[in-house]
Design a protein around this motif. Structure first.
Motif, PDB file in Angstrom:
ATOM      1  N   TYR A   1       8.485  15.523 -20.574  1.00  0.00           N
ATOM      2  CA  TYR A   1       7.113  15.027 -20.620  1.00  0.00           C
ATOM      3  C   TYR A   1       6.449  15.172 -19.254  1.00  0.00           C
ATOM      4  O   TYR A   1       7.092  15.398 -18.231  1.00  0.00           O
ATOM      5  CB  TYR A   1       7.097  13.549 -21.019  1.00  0.00           C
ATOM      6  N   ILE A   2       5.144  14.994 -19.241  1.00  0.00           N
ATOM      7  CA  ILE A   2       4.383  14.957 -17.999  1.00  0.00           C
ATOM      8  C   ILE A   2       4.507  13.552 -17.406  1.00  0.00           C
ATOM      9  O   ILE A   2       4.233  12.565 -18.087  1.00  0.00           O
ATOM     10  CB  ILE A   2       2.906  15.293 -18.259  1.00  0.00           C
ATOM     11  N   TRP A   3       4.929  13.496 -16.146  1.00  0.00           N
ATOM     12  CA  TRP A   3       5.080  12.212 -15.458  1.00  0.00           C
ATOM     13  C   TRP A   3       4.137  12.157 -14.259  1.00  0.00           C
ATOM     14  O   TRP A   3       3.931  13.146 -13.551  1.00  0.00           O
ATOM     15  CB  TRP A   3       6.510  12.033 -14.954  1.00  0.00           C
ATOM     16  N   LEU A   4       3.571  10.970 -14.035  1.00  0.00           N
ATOM     17  CA  LEU A   4       2.844  10.670 -12.803  1.00  0.00           C
ATOM     18  C   LEU A   4       3.745   9.753 -11.984  1.00  0.00           C
ATOM     19  O   LEU A   4       4.260   8.763 -12.500  1.00  0.00           O
ATOM     20  CB  LEU A   4       1.514   9.975 -13.101  1.00  0.00           C
ATOM     21  N   GLU A   5       3.927  10.069 -10.696  1.00  0.00           N
ATOM     22  CA  GLU A   5       4.839   9.296  -9.861  1.00  0.00           C
ATOM     23  C   GLU A   5       4.179   8.953  -8.536  1.00  0.00           C
ATOM     24  O   GLU A   5       3.201   9.599  -8.119  1.00  0.00           O
ATOM     25  CB  GLU A   5       6.144  10.066  -9.645  1.00  0.00           C
ATOM     26  N   PRO A   6       4.681   7.916  -7.835  1.00  0.00           N
ATOM     27  CA  PRO A   6       4.079   7.510  -6.558  1.00  0.00           C
ATOM     28  C   PRO A   6       4.071   8.646  -5.544  1.00  0.00           C
ATOM     29  O   PRO A   6       4.978   9.474  -5.502  1.00  0.00           O
ATOM     30  CB  PRO A   6       4.988   6.361  -6.091  1.00  0.00           C
ATOM     31  N   ALA A   7       3.030   8.662  -4.717  1.00  0.00           N
ATOM     32  CA  ALA A   7       2.925   9.662  -3.659  1.00  0.00           C
ATOM     33  C   ALA A   7       3.978   9.407  -2.590  1.00  0.00           C
ATOM     34  O   ALA A   7       4.421   8.271  -2.376  1.00  0.00           O
ATOM     35  CB  ALA A   7       1.531   9.622  -3.043  1.00  0.00           C
ATOM     36  N   ASP A   8       4.402  10.465  -1.916  1.00  0.00           N
ATOM     37  CA  ASP A   8       5.338  10.329  -0.810  1.00  0.00           C
ATOM     38  C   ASP A   8       4.665   9.592   0.344  1.00  0.00           C
ATOM     39  O   ASP A   8       3.429   9.484   0.421  1.00  0.00           O
ATOM     40  CB  ASP A   8       5.809  11.706  -0.354  1.00  0.00           C
ATOM     41  N   VAL A   9       5.492   9.095   1.284  1.00  0.00           N
ATOM     42  CA  VAL A   9       4.976   8.240   2.355  1.00  0.00           C
ATOM     43  C   VAL A   9       3.794   8.865   3.081  1.00  0.00           C
ATOM     44  O   VAL A   9       2.754   8.233   3.271  1.00  0.00           O
ATOM     45  CB  VAL A   9       6.101   7.903   3.358  1.00  0.00           C
ATOM     46  N   GLY A  10       3.891  10.123   3.465  1.00  0.00           N
ATOM     47  CA  GLY A  10       2.821  10.752   4.226  1.00  0.00           C
ATOM     48  C   GLY A  10       1.564  11.031   3.432  1.00  0.00           C
ATOM     49  O   GLY A  10       0.516  11.332   4.015  1.00  0.00           O
ATOM     50  N   ASP A  11       1.636  10.920   2.103  1.00  0.00           N
ATOM     51  CA  ASP A  11       0.490  11.229   1.237  1.00  0.00           C
ATOM     52  C   ASP A  11      -0.165   9.988   0.648  1.00  0.00           C
ATOM     53  O   ASP A  11      -1.121  10.097  -0.123  1.00  0.00           O
ATOM     54  CB  ASP A  11       0.936  12.141   0.091  1.00  0.00           C
ATOM     55  N   ARG A  12       0.315   8.815   0.981  1.00  0.00           N
ATOM     56  CA  ARG A  12      -0.258   7.595   0.415  1.00  0.00           C
ATOM     57  C   ARG A  12      -1.631   7.317   1.010  1.00  0.00           C
ATOM     58  O   ARG A  12      -1.895   7.606   2.169  1.00  0.00           O
ATOM     59  CB  ARG A  12       0.683   6.414   0.662  1.00  0.00           C
ATOM     60  N   ALA A  13      -2.511   6.739   0.182  1.00  0.00           N
ATOM     61  CA  ALA A  13      -3.904   6.543   0.592  1.00  0.00           C
ATOM     62  C   ALA A  13      -4.081   5.210   1.316  1.00  0.00           C
ATOM     63  O   ALA A  13      -3.647   4.166   0.812  1.00  0.00           O
ATOM     64  CB  ALA A  13      -4.816   6.597  -0.629  1.00  0.00           C
ATOM     65  N   PRO A  14      -4.739   5.195   2.486  1.00  0.00           N
ATOM     66  CA  PRO A  14      -5.047   3.929   3.162  1.00  0.00           C
ATOM     67  C   PRO A  14      -6.160   3.190   2.434  1.00  0.00           C
ATOM     68  O   PRO A  14      -6.907   3.774   1.645  1.00  0.00           O
ATOM     69  CB  PRO A  14      -5.498   4.388   4.552  1.00  0.00           C
ATOM     70  N   TYR A  15      -6.279   1.899   2.709  1.00  0.00           N
ATOM     71  CA  TYR A  15      -7.355   1.100   2.125  1.00  0.00           C
ATOM     72  C   TYR A  15      -7.734   0.014   3.110  1.00  0.00           C
ATOM     73  O   TYR A  15      -6.987  -0.312   4.050  1.00  0.00           O
ATOM     74  CB  TYR A  15      -6.926   0.489   0.786  1.00  0.00           C
ATOM     75  N   ASN A  16      -8.906  -0.568   2.909  1.00  0.00           N
ATOM     76  CA  ASN A  16      -9.399  -1.661   3.750  1.00  0.00           C
ATOM     77  C   ASN A  16      -9.125  -2.970   3.029  1.00  0.00           C
ATOM     78  O   ASN A  16      -9.743  -3.258   1.999  1.00  0.00           O
ATOM     79  CB  ASN A  16     -10.895  -1.491   4.007  1.00  0.00           C
ATOM     80  N   THR A  17      -8.208  -3.768   3.557  1.00  0.00           N
ATOM     81  CA  THR A  17      -7.804  -4.988   2.872  1.00  0.00           C
ATOM     82  C   THR A  17      -8.927  -6.022   2.787  1.00  0.00           C
ATOM     83  O   THR A  17      -8.844  -6.960   2.004  1.00  0.00           O
ATOM     84  CB  THR A  17      -6.579  -5.606   3.576  1.00  0.00           C
ATOM     85  N   ASN A  18      -9.991  -5.836   3.574  1.00  0.00           N
ATOM     86  CA  ASN A  18     -11.134  -6.749   3.526  1.00  0.00           C
ATOM     87  C   ASN A  18     -12.213  -6.291   2.556  1.00  0.00           C
ATOM     88  O   ASN A  18     -13.187  -7.008   2.338  1.00  0.00           O
ATOM     89  CB  ASN A  18     -11.752  -6.882   4.923  1.00  0.00           C
ATOM     90  N   ASN A  19     -12.081  -5.084   2.003  1.00  0.00           N
ATOM     91  CA  ASN A  19     -13.150  -4.518   1.177  1.00  0.00           C
ATOM     92  C   ASN A  19     -12.602  -4.116  -0.186  1.00  0.00           C
ATOM     93  O   ASN A  19     -11.917  -3.100  -0.321  1.00  0.00           O
ATOM     94  CB  ASN A  19     -13.756  -3.308   1.889  1.00  0.00           C
ATOM     95  N   GLU A  20     -12.936  -4.910  -1.188  1.00  0.00           N
ATOM     96  CA  GLU A  20     -12.483  -4.604  -2.544  1.00  0.00           C
ATOM     97  C   GLU A  20     -13.482  -3.736  -3.301  1.00  0.00           C
ATOM     98  O   GLU A  20     -13.293  -3.446  -4.477  1.00  0.00           O
ATOM     99  CB  GLU A  20     -12.240  -5.898  -3.330  1.00  0.00           C
ATOM    100  N   GLY A  21     -14.550  -3.301  -2.631  1.00  0.00           N
ATOM    101  CA  GLY A  21     -15.601  -2.553  -3.306  1.00  0.00           C
ATOM    102  C   GLY A  21     -15.143  -1.215  -3.839  1.00  0.00           C
ATOM    103  O   GLY A  21     -15.599  -0.776  -4.899  1.00  0.00           O
ATOM    104  N   SER A  22     -14.233  -0.554  -3.127  1.00  0.00           N
ATOM    105  CA  SER A  22     -13.713   0.723  -3.604  1.00  0.00           C
ATOM    106  C   SER A  22     -12.407   1.034  -2.886  1.00  0.00           C
ATOM    107  O   SER A  22     -12.185   0.590  -1.757  1.00  0.00           O
ATOM    108  CB  SER A  22     -14.724   1.857  -3.384  1.00  0.00           C
TER     109      SER A  22
END
Length: 286
Positions: free
Chosen positions: A238-259
């Protein structure tokens, strides 16, 4: 990917019904004579441990029939890459008479042994404590990783959009669809329910892990779509979606839930003669 393969995906999507997470148990009523199904609520749990502190995750065990007596099941731990000094698991869980579910907490401690790299161990209902039940998912993986306090809720209605270079505009997680982001089994997990490929397969639980500096898909996810291929043992691919590797993970702003954006590996196991590629889904608060 060519159109012939693409149409095979659409044809087979209607009949593929596999999922990394456990389907919700259907309760069969209060007749003790009925067949009893036993299962954890998920095939994957997260144990986020706050930096230099502790963490907790709640596990649910479910049975499909009621009983007039308490039912106790022993819990085994299968060691993995996670250091045993960073987690603790109860040795048993009891489903009380008249109840369908019981919960127990897995606790974690940093001990300067936890970082951003996800490490794992497994929990299992001991075979010695099973007395004739039909088994669902009674062995689950626990992901251990470091987190920092969230400064915004990251809850509520979000619009999800995603692009795909290899599936000809069949968008993972839908394209411009609204979902409800809920708290998962711990304060650093958010979940929503939907199809990995909108309109194909069935609705399933999709978790997101929020870590100190980035976020990631919280489990290996079976998209429930395939092209009729089988592996060497005759199992469908089957087609699987799996977590990105460490260097490819997306950063986020923990103070901003807007996007925020979540990266993941699409077609991680190379189904349908198509390549595995890094993809992303963007969540915008509505």
């Amino acid at each position: 990917m060519n159109m012939k393969t693409f149409f095979k995906i659409l044809l087979l999507a209607a009949v593929v019904t596999s999922c990394d997470d456990v389907e919700p148990t259907i309760f069969h009523g209060d007749d003790p004579a009925e067949q009893t199904f036993l299962s954890f609520s998920s095939g994957t749990y997260s144990l986020p441990i706050e930096r230099n502190a502790t963490g907790t995750s709640t596990v649910t065990l479910t049975v499909s029939t009621i009983s007039t007596v308490d039912r106790t099941y022993n819990i085994e731990v299968i060691a993995g890459s996670a250091n045993p000094a960073t987690y603790s698991v109860p040795t048993s869980v009891t489903i009380l008479a008249g109840e369908y579910t019981a919960t127990f907490n897995i606790t974690g401690t940093d001990n300067n042994l936890v970082n951003e790299n996800i490490k794992t161990f497994e929990i299992k209902v001991s075979e010695a404590s099973i007395t004739g039940e039909s088994l669902g998912d009674v062995q689950s993986t626990v992901n251990v990783y470091e987190v920092c306090p969230l400064q915004a809720p990251f809850l509520g209605t979000y619009k999800v959009t995603s692009t795909s270079a290899i599936f000809n505009n069949v968008f993972p997680f839908g394209n411009g669809v609204n979902i409800e982001l809920l708290e998962g089994s711990n304060p650093y997990e958010r979940v929503f329910f939907g199809n990995a490929y909108a309109g194909y397969g069935s609705t399933q639980r999709i978790p997101i892990n929020f870590q100190c500096d980035y976020l990631n898909l919280g489990a290996n996810l079976n998209a429930q779509v395939g092209c009729g291929e089988e592996d060497g043992d005759g199992n469908p691919i089957y087609i699987w979606l799996e977590p990105a590797d460490v260097g490819d993970r997306a950063p986020y702003n923990t103070n901003n839930e807007g996007s925020f954006t979540m990266n993941f590996i699409e077609n991680a196991r190379g189904a349908c003669e198509a390549p595995s590629e890094l993809n992303s889904a963007t969540f915008v608060k509505q």
